[in-house]
Scaffold this active site. Structure first.
Site, PDB file in Angstrom:
ATOM      1  N   GLU A 238       0.654  -1.195   0.040  1.00  0.00           N
ATOM      2  CA  GLU A 238       0.100  -0.059  -0.008  1.00  0.00           C
ATOM      3  C   GLU A 238       0.789   1.265  -0.114  1.00  0.00           C
ATOM      4  O   GLU A 238       0.477   2.301  -0.737  1.00  0.00           O
ATOM      5  CB  GLU A 238      -0.844  -0.086   1.337  1.00  0.00           C
ATOM      6  CG  GLU A 238      -2.229  -0.790   0.980  1.00  0.00           C
ATOM      7  CD  GLU A 238      -1.975  -2.373   1.136  1.00  0.00           C
ATOM      8  OE1 GLU A 238      -0.731  -2.703   1.632  1.00  0.00           O
ATOM      9  OE2 GLU A 238      -2.735  -2.942   0.420  1.00  0.00           O
TER      10      GLU A 238
ATOM     11  N   ASP B  98      -9.574  -0.481   4.927  1.00  0.00           N
ATOM     12  CA  ASP B  98      -9.062  -0.769   5.905  1.00  0.00           C
ATOM     13  C   ASP B  98      -7.616  -0.685   5.710  1.00  0.00           C
ATOM     14  O   ASP B  98      -6.713  -0.171   6.810  1.00  0.00           O
ATOM     15  CB  ASP B  98      -9.392  -2.176   6.706  1.00  0.00           C
ATOM     16  CG  ASP B  98     -10.934  -2.067   6.720  1.00  0.00           C
ATOM     17  OD1 ASP B  98     -11.377  -2.544   7.914  1.00  0.00           O
ATOM     18  OD2 ASP B  98     -11.691  -2.100   5.909  1.00  0.00           O
TER      19      ASP B  98
ATOM     20  N   HIS C 139     -12.193  -5.755   7.861  1.00  0.00           N
ATOM     21  CA  HIS C 139     -12.655  -5.371   6.429  1.00  0.00           C
ATOM     22  C   HIS C 139     -13.956  -4.464   6.533  1.00  0.00           C
ATOM     23  O   HIS C 139     -14.897  -4.629   5.742  1.00  0.00           O
ATOM     24  CB  HIS C 139     -13.162  -6.721   5.855  1.00  0.00           C
ATOM     25  CG  HIS C 139     -12.043  -7.569   5.389  1.00  0.00           C
ATOM     26  ND1 HIS C 139     -10.964  -7.719   6.278  1.00  0.00           N
ATOM     27  CD2 HIS C 139     -11.925  -8.170   4.102  1.00  0.00           C
ATOM     28  CE1 HIS C 139     -10.062  -8.579   5.443  1.00  0.00           C
ATOM     29  NE2 HIS C 139     -10.642  -8.823   4.352  1.00  0.00           N
TER      30      HIS C 139
END
Lengths: 324, 404, 338
Positions: free
Chosen positions: A60, A85, A127
């Site tokens: 990420e 998330d 999630h």
């Protein structure tokens, strides 16, 4: 006009922007050959090729950083966080690099970071989060949260065309549940403008995301007992429509702030402070908040049901506020 | 011992509330488990709800006609007998205790301490929300006018209340600026005003009128005057009427009663209030146990209470507890009046002025007699005209046959 | 403490064919000296005079790394410098007065007072402003390189960083991504053996930063970071690889941090004999010696160069010192596009 789901509306928005501007590209995990974990980028690899639909390793920070680099060179990346998330893994790049470039050295970073947020799908703590406030709190970022298919398409286009970093939180619960007739042709929804979903005289409910539907359902019930709810959908959190917030508060004099996010540090705090500061003389009752409690999002159905704000919560609080 | 909560059940998965339509038992009743206890109505179904336990229905928390969420506690079953207390009226949403009493105290006609002119306290409208304050300012509304009578919790003035008030005020023709002087009411005036309208809203007022020949009363008065005045009591005609009324009340106890819901509450003692005019209003001190007093004592009491009323020296308990009232506008020259009942009483006797009139005597001769008009305003909820008239006829008979 | 060094052979005996032309060597010396003198003026004078506030970080002794790698870049190549890479800014064309205004927080600096010291950039100079979170620039450089591929451009990115930055997650994600996508990036490690007070063996378990390259499937090269021509040669190779589309290279320049971490760090955690040892390995002195030896420059030419540099710095300081501060309300500007 065609009946389009909320998720399809996002896909269409990105697709149309990629056709419109060759600098727009998609980057993220499983966005290429798989078409995205939720199929938001389905078909794009075939159409636009692997230089514009980039499958990445699980990184990420890398995804966001690369998007920033490309954006500094004038491209317009749309970076996907597979679940919102996971955005925490790229937190530093977003808040310290992307958010501060323009302020520090005048360099625009026209990135969009988008991902599915929200609960109600038995997703558990990782999630189901609503991470918007970390970014609402960071100057230099913009944050939007569409609730309808129409807005989802219009806002993703606006986000892509915006020259500042935009965080686009789409609510996964709404993905396939919301179906609307969408107009053909290009249209955008402006960032920073709220919309009245329902007019009412007695109590304002200010909300966004999936909670808009909770508010609307409660409004239908309360109508039967003569309580008129006005529902304001913020759509954008940064910038947000201060005028619309104050206008509805002044109109009804009684306000409920509703969000699925947890309580302390949730957006309701900002709104309550604003209304108290700038519409104090118009209040006929305390400003009420309906939010999730301050816990991680639990998994087991009775726990998650307890966690998420419900229609009955809105009804109960509205009745209390009405009687005040 | 153990208490069982009686709850509003969920009649269907999507149902989240129900209306309690009828209690089949009242507070204090014994109840057996599974026996029908109350009836409800929901979107899906109307139902009879059985009691969850045996015992005594100790408390009713939700009234007939109220709609509450499922699982709300509507009553409590215990296993001891408890005297049926008047259930506190509760709205389903828990609210903070009201800052001011919603209903005025029944004895609000006289002020407790009439010489206390604390305008801020008594005329205070209670908690005022920002928008109400702002609207009041913008529209020039004195919030004291609306004090305690708003539709919000605890009588709070709401935004709607003040907007309605402004609308209604607009509808009434407004005098031009400078043609009116606005004076806020004193506490006593406010109390009287509230009581008067409340009384009219509460009782079914009817007034009946009797003419009484006071010849014998006047003769008796002349005879008794020196003796009374030696005892330090000035003798007016009032004690005669009070005495006659008291005797009649013994024979017609329904005029010495009160109404509570669907219950007639007969008062054992006869405590007669005497209306006294004072500066700025009126006050009704009470002669307690008037039936046990002779004429001398009555006269003394009337004089004493009157004096102390005018000099504002009455004690609080002297203006409470009356069961019947007497008023005398005749002292100002009125022929008669149509008084308003002093709640929670059910009747009030009114004395006009005594005047010599030409009347037709038994032998058709025209003679001059001292005549008085008496009026009785009574509450037709429990007193029928015939009864009221019989009561008055009784008084008339006593007065016209007074033995000196 | 065993400090890793690499000794490259003296210039005269080099079998290297990749030696820069004389003109380039002169330019190299100029920029290294300019870097040295500018940083000296900032750290040892202006900072101690209270004219520069906050933190100051200089790359004393490491000038060869930024200068050697950037000297031959095209204008459209991009550099993502770190805090010891003053030379990169100078080579890419940022002028002295602007840099000094930046350090002194003036309105005329590239950040207009919004950020401090070398936290500056300029898109027109293709200089990317770094942030304090070292290692963040690594994925950003990958993205810059990715954009060149997307547009079919043969531009390259130079991304220098220190030994400490290679411990960060972002570093690994960025190098991994650049490797997977074969981005045209030259990852340049300034291994000056210390990250603040943390010596190398506490920073990593591998002996060389370049050892990590194989973990990402890219070539790794170790050079003497105090031999500017060695740095130049290695960089040229890596740049050519990148331009040819063969992806990133990791070059590790072994050097030594001749100061504390910052101007307010005494660095008494460093054994003093190391300073003495590395003083003799000063890259500027080495090149000067070599240039005189090879006849490319005379000693007096070098002195003249020095004089000119000082004079230029003096003038720049004089002007920058008089530059205005930003308006207080400028604090609110520039958060979003206006």
């Amino acid at each position: 006009m065609a009946v389009t789901t909320y998720v399809e509306a996002i896909r269409q928005g990105i697709w149309e922007e990629m056709e419109r501007d060759e600098n727009v590209f998609v980057i993220g995990e499983d966005v290429g050959i798989y078409g995205g974990a939720f199929k938001v980028t389905d078909g794009m690899l075939e159409k636009f090729g692997e230089l514009r639909v980039v499958d990445t390793p699980i990184s990420e920070s890398g995804i966001v950083g690369a998007a920033i680099g490309a954006a500094l060179m004038g491209m317009r990346p749309v970076a996907e966080m597979q679940f919102a998330d996971f955005i925490s893994c790229g937190f530093d790049q977003i808040t310290n690099f992307a958010a501060k470039c323009r302020y520090r050295w005048g360099a625009p970073v026209p990135i969009v970071i988008r991902g599915p947020s929200g609960g109600g799908v038995h997703g558990g703590p990782f999630h189901s989060q609503n991470p918007e406030m970390y970014f609402v709190h960071t100057p230099g970022l913009k944050v939007v949260c569409p609730s309808t298919a129409y807005d989802a398409k219009g806002l993703i286009k606006s986000a892509i065309r915006d020259n500042d970093p935009v965080l686009y939180f789409e609510h996964k619960f709404l993905y396939r549940r919301i179906k609307e007739e969408l107009p053909s042709g290009d249209y955008t929804v402006p960032i920073g403008k709220a919309i009245i979903r329902r007019e009412g005289a007695d109590i304002s409910v200010i909300t966004y995301g999936a909670m808009v539907y909770i508010a609307m359902d409660a409004a239908k019930e309360l109508e039967k007992e003569g309580i008129g709810l006005e529902v304001l959908d913020l759509r954008s959190l940064v910038p947000y429509d201060r005028e619309a917030v104050l206008e509805t508060a002044k109109k009804t004099s009684k306000v409920i702030l509703l969000h699925e996010d947890t309580r302390i540090g949730g957006f309701a705090g900002e709104l309550a402070a604003l209304i108290s500061e700038e519409a104090f003389e118009y209040l006929d009752g305390p400003i009420r908040r309906i939010t999730a409690p301050d816990t991680p999002v639990p998994y087991s159905p009775p726990l998650e049901e307890f966690f998420l704000p419900k229609v009955s919560d809105v009804i109960r609080v509205a009745r209390e506020l009405y009687a005040y | 011992m153990a208490e069982t909560k009686v709850i509003m059940p969920q009649m269907g998965e999507s149902i989240f509330e129900g209306t309690l339509t009828r209690w089949l038992k009242k507070a204090g009743d014994a109840i057996k488990r599974d026996e029908p206890l109350f009836e409800i109505s929901t979107d899906k179904i109307d139902s009879e709800i059985p009691a969850p336990a045996s015992g005594v229905l100790q408390r009713i928390l939700v009234q007939e006609g109220q709609t509450v969420e499922i699982n709300t506690v509507v009553g409590i079953i215990g296993d001891e007998t408890v005297s049926a207390e008047k259930p506190p009226a509760q709205t389903p949403a828990a609210t903070p205790p009201p800052p001011t009493a919603a209903k005025p105290h029944p004895q609000t006609v006289p002020d407790r301490e009439p010489d206390r002119e604390k305008e801020e306290d008594e005329t205070s409208p209670g908690h005022v929300s920002p928008v109400v304050r702002k609207l009041a300012r913008e529209h020039g509304v004195d919030l004291a006018i609306l004090g305690g009578k708003g539709t919000g919790i605890g009588g709070r003035i709401t935004k709607n209340d003040i907007l309605h008030f402004v609308e209604e005020r607009k509808a009434a023709p407004a005098p031009a600026q400078g043609e009116v002087e606005r004076v806020p009411m004193s506490a006593m005036r406010k109390a009287i005003a509230e009581h008067m309208v409340m009384s009219q809203r509460t009782s079914a007022h009817v007034t009946t009128f009797f003419e009484v020949d006071c010849s014998r009363v006047m003769a008796a008065r002349e005879k008794l005057k020196p003796e009374f005045e030696r005892g330090g009591a000035k003798l007016t005609v009032t004690p005669f009427f009070v005495h006659a009324a008291v005797q009649a009340l013994k024979r017609f106890p329904i005029l010495n009663a009160s109404v509570e819901g669907n219950t007639i509450v007969y008062k054992k003692g006869i405590h007669v209030g005497i209306a006294v005019n004072i500066e700025g209003g009126l006050i009704v001190p009470v002669i307690r146990n008037a039936a046990e007093k002779n004429m001398q004592q009555l006269a003394q009491a009337i004089n004493d209470l009157g004096e102390r009323a005018r000099s504002r020296q009455l004690a609080p308990d002297e203006v409470q507890g009356g069961t019947f009232s007497v008023t005398n506008p005749g002292q100002f020259g009125a022929v008669i009046g149509t008084p308003i009942i002093n709640q929670p009483q059910v009747a009030i006797l009114c004395m006009g002025g005594i005047k010599k009139r030409a009347v037709v005597a038994e032998n058709d001769a025209i003679v001059a007699r001292p005549m008085i008009m008496l009026a009785l305003s009574f509450d037709h909820r429990i007193i029928d005209g015939a009864v009221a008239d019989q009561f008055m006829a009784d008084i008339q008979k006593q007065l016209e046959n007074w033995e000196s | 403490m065993n400090v890793k060094t690499v000794n490259s052979p003296p210039l005269a005996q080099a079998q290297r064919s990749d030696v820069p032309p004389a003109e380039t060597q002169i330019r190299i010396l100029y920029y290294m000296k300019l870097t040295r003198e500018l940083e000296d003026r900032i750290e040892r004078k202006l900072y101690r005079q209270g004219k520069v506030l906050g933190g100051v970080y200089v790359g004393r002794g490491q000038e060869a790394i930024a200068v050697g790698s950037c000297i031959d870049l095209r204008t459209d190549d991009v550099v993502c410098p770190s805090h010891r890479d003053m030379g990169a800014y100078l080579i890419k064309g940022m002028d002295l007065r602007t840099i000094l205004a930046q350090y002194m927080g003036r309105k005329t600096g590239p950040t207009k007072g919004k950020d401090a010291n070398l936290h500056m950039g300029s898109l027109s100079h293709n200089l990317i402003a770094f942030i304090s979170m070292l290692g963040d620039s690594v994925p950003v450089a990958a993205g810059i390189g990715l954009s060149f591929k997307m547009r079919g451009q043969d531009r390259v990115v130079i991304c220098p960083f220190g030994d400490g930055a290679t411990s960060r997650g972002d570093w690994h994600e960025g190098v991994n991504m650049a490797s997977v996508f074969k981005c045209p990036v030259v990852y340049l490690c300034n291994n000056n053996q210390y990250a603040y007070s943390t010596p190398l063996e506490r920073q990593m378990a591998v002996e060389n930063v370049a050892d990590r390259a194989s973990a990402y499937g890219i070539p790794g090269e170790i050079v003497d970071g105090n031999d500017v021509l060695a740095v130049w040669a290695a960089s040229r190779r890596a740049i050519e690889r990148a331009r040819a589309g063969d992806g990133p290279t990791l070059i590790e320049c072994k050097t030594f941090r001749m100061t504390g971490h910052s101007a307010h760090d005494k660095a008494d955690y460093v054994p003093s004999e190391l300073f003495e040892l590395w003083e003799e390995r000063c890259p500027i002195l080495r090149l000067e010696r070599d240039l005189v030896k090879s006849g490319i420059m005379t000693a007096s030419a070098i002195e003249e160069m020095q004089r000119q540099i000082i004079a230029d710095i003096d003038e720049a300081v004089r002007i920058a010192e008089q530059d205005p501060y930003p308006e207080p309300e400028d604090c609110l500007r520039g958060v979003y596009e206006e």
